[in-house]
Motif scaffolding. Structure first.
Motif, PDB file in Angstrom:
ATOM      1  N   VAL A  53     -72.219  12.891  19.031  1.00 51.41           N
ATOM      2  CA  VAL A  53     -72.011  11.928  20.122  1.00 51.41           C
ATOM      3  C   VAL A  53     -70.828  11.255  18.869  1.00 51.41           C
ATOM      4  O   VAL A  53     -68.965  11.867  18.496  1.00 51.41           O
ATOM      5  CB  VAL A  53     -71.892  11.075  21.010  1.00 51.41           C
ATOM      6  CG1 VAL A  53     -70.577  11.095  21.678  1.00 51.41           C
ATOM      7  CG2 VAL A  53     -73.126  11.539  21.654  1.00 51.41           C
ATOM      8  N   THR A 202     -70.208  20.406  23.914  1.00 49.72           N
ATOM      9  CA  THR A 202     -69.041  19.642  23.695  1.00 49.72           C
ATOM     10  C   THR A 202     -67.800  20.069  22.625  1.00 49.72           C
ATOM     11  O   THR A 202     -66.645  20.187  23.087  1.00 49.72           O
ATOM     12  CB  THR A 202     -69.735  18.456  22.386  1.00 49.72           C
ATOM     13  OG1 THR A 202     -70.663  18.129  22.999  1.00 49.72           O
ATOM     14  CG2 THR A 202     -68.183  17.844  21.987  1.00 49.72           C
ATOM     15  N   ASN A 254     -66.398  12.342  24.813  1.00 45.63           N
ATOM     16  CA  ASN A 254     -67.024  11.619  23.988  1.00 45.63           C
ATOM     17  C   ASN A 254     -67.898  10.536  24.414  1.00 45.63           C
ATOM     18  O   ASN A 254     -68.924  10.043  24.442  1.00 45.63           O
ATOM     19  CB  ASN A 254     -67.133  11.492  22.282  1.00 45.63           C
ATOM     20  CG  ASN A 254     -67.009  13.076  21.610  1.00 45.63           C
ATOM     21  OD1 ASN A 254     -66.897  14.081  22.565  1.00 45.63           O
ATOM     22  ND2 ASN A 254     -67.458  13.365  20.994  1.00 45.63           N
TER      23      ASN A 254
END
Length: 429
Positions: A53, A202, A254
């Motif tokens: 992350v 992501t 995130n």
């Protein structure tokens, strides 16, 4: 003729109100399929994937900022720019892969929303899924963009449920900080594939197309603004607004991903629950461990993020198709004035609903769609980066060396992750 100082001044003074494309894009990244991926990572590997992350944040900012700048500078979405400057086969390959991945994502997200509502109130999950799909479609078709985007902004608040969930359980913060700063894990096939899935959920292609197109929508919706390639005097405030919007949006995305992994790590993983296949299953598994409040927050968040993500997924498909085939397109247009554009939104959404009634395993489709996103992101990111340095596309606003370095680093990291996954898979054969 240059635009009046008033238009530039308004951008300077009201950027907080103008947060939108970056914020919505970042929030839509944490859709139910993303929640499932993050939940599986936390349940299976504990704190071992928290570092991803932190690593992906600057990479997300870089590639999303490049995508947004292409839209704002050129006045066209990514598909239109690819059509204008690259071979047709590349355009159709990119758009085709995007449509497949988006439709699978929509199906998984709608199913997850139905399951989440069933957990909260009981009843038939499939009926709820149909209702969510239809409601989302009607909102996109019948509410003009400028009003609809306000709804999407409010829906981003639903993601705060995942941050709140973490604070109702005990967290060993020292261990969390170390795991976040120092990459770790078994580096097994399962671990590497999970890392690629995290990267794929992501840094996803639909996010590139959506944010670029929303910059175009915002520009078309303001009669005082023009594409920056035509009105360079407007560049400074708009490019700064893009930077702020994107940094905040990706940071928000995130942060939520971090807390989903963290919550499932300190609850499910520590209690021996290592196999989580859906976001709804993660919520249900939390109930006896973290309590009713955490369960309700997690479940409600799935519904809120789904309502945000479905229009982004369907909309990015429609923008890509419209750009590829020169169709009229805009969420601000009435449906009858952009029939094919809205037709793609309807087909994508309804096909996603229909897939929930087939024998296709939505869980496997969900996980591997994240992996597929990771794989197809690489060539798409290469094309985006090449466009961003072409004067034919960007005029005098080709991206800086610093932003180019960040964008290419993001592309390289995605490529390395995909190669690592393929190598580990081949070793098993």
């Amino acid at each position: 003729m240059p635009d009046s100082p008033t238009s530039v001044h308004s951008v300077e003074k009201s950027w907080l109100r103008k947060l939108g494309p970056g914020l919505i894009t970042g929030a839509a990244d944490d859709d139910p399929s993303g929640i499932a991926t993050y939940s599986q990572a936390g349940a299976q590997f504990g704190f071992g994937t928290l570092w991803t992350v932190l690593l992906t944040y600057p990479l997300m900012v870089g590639i999303q900022m490049v995508s947004a700048r292409i839209g704002r500078v050129s006045g066209h979405g990514l598909a239109t720019n690819i059509r204008r400057h690259y071979p047709a086969w590349l355009l159709y390959a990119v758009v085709g892969l995007l449509l497949i991945a988006n439709t699978i994502n929509i199906a998984a997200d709608i199913s997850a929303m139905g399951e989440a509502l069933k957990l909260i109130v009981g009843g038939p999950a499939q009926l709820y899924a149909v209702a969510f799909g239809v409601v989302s479609l009607l909102l996109q078709v019948f509410i003009p963009y400028r009003r609809y985007v306000r709804i999407l902004k409010w829906l981003t608040l639903g993601l705060l449920a995942y941050v709140a969930t973490a604070f109702v359980v005990h967290i060993p913060w020292r261990q969390v900080i170390v795991s976040t700063l120092v990459p770790g894990g078994s580096w097994s096939t399962g671990y590497v594939t999970t890392v690629v899935a995290i990267f794929g959920t992501t840094i996803s292609p639909y996010l590139f197309f959506w944010q670029a197109s929303q910059e175009v929508e915002d520009q078309l919706g303001d009669p005082l603004t023009k594409p920056l390639i035509e009105a360079p005097e407007q560049a400074q405030p708009h490019l700064r607004r893009i930077r702020i919007d994107t940094c905040i949006g990706m940071g928000f995305s995130n942060l939520v991903a971090f807390f989903i992994i963290l919550t499932t790590a300190v609850t499910l993983h520590l209690h021996g629950i290592t196999e989580i296949e859906t976001s709804a299953q993660a919520a249900q598994a939390l109930r006896p461990i973290a309590g009713e409040f955490a369960f309700m927050l997690f479940s409600a968040g799935i519904i809120g993020t789904g309502l945000l993500a479905i229009p982004v997924l369907a909309g990015s498909s429609a923008y890509a198709m419209a750009g590829a085939f020169k169709w009229k397109n805009s969420l601000e247009r009435a449906p009858m004035r952009a029939k094919r554009f809205y037709g793609i939104i309807a087909i994508s959404t309804l096909l996603g609903v229909a897939l929930g009634f087939t024998a296709i395993d939505p869980i496997k489709a969900l996980y591997w769609s994240a992996v597929i996103n990771g794989v197809i992101s690489v060539p798409i990111m290469v094309v985006i980066m090449l466009m961003a340095v072409r004067p034919e596309v960007m005029g005098q606003f080709t991206i800086s060396k610093k932003l180019a370095l960040l964008g290419w680093l993001a592309t390289a990291m995605m490529g390395i992750a995909v190669v690592a996954m393929l190598v580990t898979l081949l070793r098993l054969r």
